[in-house]
Write a protein that holds these residues in place. Structure first.
Motif, short mmCIF file in Angstrom:
data_model
loop_
_atom_site.label_atom_id
_atom_site.label_comp_id
_atom_site.label_asym_id
_atom_site.label_seq_id
_atom_site.Cartn_x
_atom_site.Cartn_y
_atom_site.Cartn_z
N ASP A 58 0.68 -1.12 0.51
CA ASP A 58 -0.23 -0.04 0.16
C ASP A 58 0.58 1.53 -0.46
N ILE A 59 1.01 1.89 -1.22
CA ILE A 59 1.14 2.82 -1.27
C ILE A 59 0.62 4.48 -1.66
N ALA A 60 -0.37 4.55 -0.95
CA ALA A 60 -2.08 5.19 -1.05
C ALA A 60 -1.31 6.53 -0.98
N ASN A 61 -0.51 6.54 0.38
CA ASN A 61 -0.36 7.60 0.77
C ASN A 61 0.49 9.03 -0.27
N ILE A 62 1.65 8.20 -0.83
CA ILE A 62 2.92 7.91 -1.93
C ILE A 62 2.32 8.78 -3.32
N GLY A 63 1.05 7.83 -3.16
CA GLY A 63 0.08 8.58 -4.57
C GLY A 63 -0.41 10.05 -4.52
N ARG A 64 -1.23 9.75 -3.19
CA ARG A 64 -1.92 10.83 -3.38
C ARG A 64 -0.78 12.10 -3.82
N GLN A 65 0.08 12.06 -3.59
CA GLN A 65 1.00 13.46 -3.82
C GLN A 65 2.32 13.09 -5.14
N LEU A 66 1.80 12.28 -5.99
CA LEU A 66 1.88 12.30 -8.11
C LEU A 66 1.10 12.66 -8.68
N THR A 67 0.53 14.27 -8.08
CA THR A 67 -0.34 14.78 -8.59
C THR A 67 -0.46 14.76 -10.07
N GLY A 68 -1.18 14.95 -10.31
CA GLY A 68 -1.38 16.04 -11.91
C GLY A 68 -1.41 14.71 -13.42
N SER A 69 -1.75 13.41 -13.00
CA SER A 69 -1.95 11.56 -13.24
C SER A 69 -3.10 11.61 -12.85
N ALA A 70 -4.30 11.23 -14.58
CA ALA A 70 -5.40 11.03 -14.64
C ALA A 70 -5.68 9.52 -14.10
N LEU A 71 -5.13 8.37 -13.83
CA LEU A 71 -4.90 7.40 -12.69
C LEU A 71 -4.72 7.91 -11.19
N THR A 72 -4.70 9.25 -10.66
CA THR A 72 -4.56 8.72 -9.96
C THR A 72 -5.91 10.40 -9.17
N ASP A 73 -5.65 11.11 -10.68
CA ASP A 73 -6.52 12.70 -9.84
C ASP A 73 -8.09 12.25 -10.39
N ASP A 74 -8.49 13.75 -10.49
CA ASP A 74 -10.33 13.73 -10.61
C ASP A 74 -10.19 14.10 -12.47
N LEU A 75 -9.64 13.70 -13.27
CA LEU A 75 -9.07 14.44 -14.45
C LEU A 75 -9.48 12.85 -15.31
N ASP A 76 -9.87 13.32 -16.51
CA ASP A 76 -10.98 12.76 -17.00
C ASP A 76 -9.52 11.18 -18.07
N VAL A 77 -9.64 10.04 -17.92
CA VAL A 77 -8.78 8.58 -18.83
C VAL A 77 -8.86 9.45 -20.17
N PRO A 78 -8.41 10.03 -21.14
CA PRO A 78 -8.97 9.93 -22.48
C PRO A 78 -8.85 8.84 -23.59
N ASP A 79 -10.00 8.66 -24.55
CA ASP A 79 -9.68 7.93 -25.15
C ASP A 79 -8.60 8.31 -26.29
N GLY A 80 -8.77 6.92 -27.12
CA GLY A 80 -7.65 6.64 -28.37
C GLY A 80 -6.72 6.11 -28.15
N HIS A 81 -5.84 5.80 -29.12
CA HIS A 81 -4.57 5.46 -29.45
C HIS A 81 -3.49 5.79 -28.13
#
Length: 229
Positions: A60-83
């Motif tokens: 469990d490194i979720a606390n670390i993940g919360r500091q790695l901001t700016g990604s659609a995988l960990t932040d409230d950002l849309d995961v884009p469609d496409g290749h």
């Protein structure tokens, strides 16, 4: 070769786990909860460990993940469609994710007396993810050789680093991997969306490998548009 495999539960790492189980001594699968929105992938990693009758280690490194901001995988950002080849997919980069995971995996591998840590980074990752490129994996292995000097020689095994996902699919089909028991979609819904970069790449890989993709996709035909098929 006593090997610890980093396994996300996706098709690449599950294929690698089956390869190691066949060709080497698989001593365990290690997975990471870094706060990813598609956390359900971890259930598939655990199932793979059970199928291969090996230890499952969940870190469990979720606390670390919360500091790695700016990604659609960990932040409230849309995961884009496409290749994946599209620049928009760079929003799925989690800074230093693989470097962090590999460092932890190496420490555990040393404690377990392993001879290798295996990771399923592949040629299709190079464009988007800097810590999947050969220059990184080679440098990381050198760094770990110094970090664990006197505590054992542990190889970083990256058999797919210069091959395509289609070749991974082809190998997995030959190994009779049940890809229904893997999870790739970054959106983490009830079924694979069929539209995000990982879904499109997954579907394209089976097509190029000449195999049947058993995955159920919410949008089963979008990949043809994204890949100009």
């Amino acid at each position: 070769m006593k090997t610890l495999v980093i396994c996300s539960g996706g098709m690449d790492s599950v294929t690698l786990a089956h390869r190691i189980a066949q060709d080497h001594e698989l001593i365990g699968l290690i997975s990471f909860d870094y706060g990813q929105r598609h956390k359900k992938e971890l259930d598939f990693a655990r199932a793979c460990a059970e199928e291969l009758n090996t230890e499952f280690i969940l870190i469990d490194i979720a606390n670390i993940g919360r500091q790695l901001t700016g990604s659609a995988l960990t932040d409230d950002l849309d995961v884009p469609d496409g290749h994946y080849a599209e620049d928009t997919m760079k929003v799925t980069v989690v800074p230093n994710r693989n470097a962090i995971m590999l460092t932890i995996a190496y420490g555990i591998a040393s404690s377990r007396g392993a001879e290798a840590v295996a990771t399923a980074v592949h040629g299709g990752d190079h464009f988007i993810y800097p810590d999947c490129r050969p220059a990184f994996t080679e440098s990381f292995e050198t760094m770990q050789r110094h970090a664990l000097d006197g505590l054992g020689e542990i190889r970083l095994f990256t058999p797919y680093v210069n091959v395509s996902k289609a070749e991974i699919a082809r190998e997995g089909l030959a190994l009779a991997v049940d890809y229904r028991k893997t999870w790739s979609c970054y959106k983490g819904g009830a079924e694979h969306c069929g539209r995000c970069g990982t879904c499109v790449e997954r579907r394209e890989a089976f097509h190029l490998a000449g195999g049947i993709d058993p995955t159920v996709y919410a949008d089963a035909d979008f990949w043809k548009v994204a890949c100009n098929v």
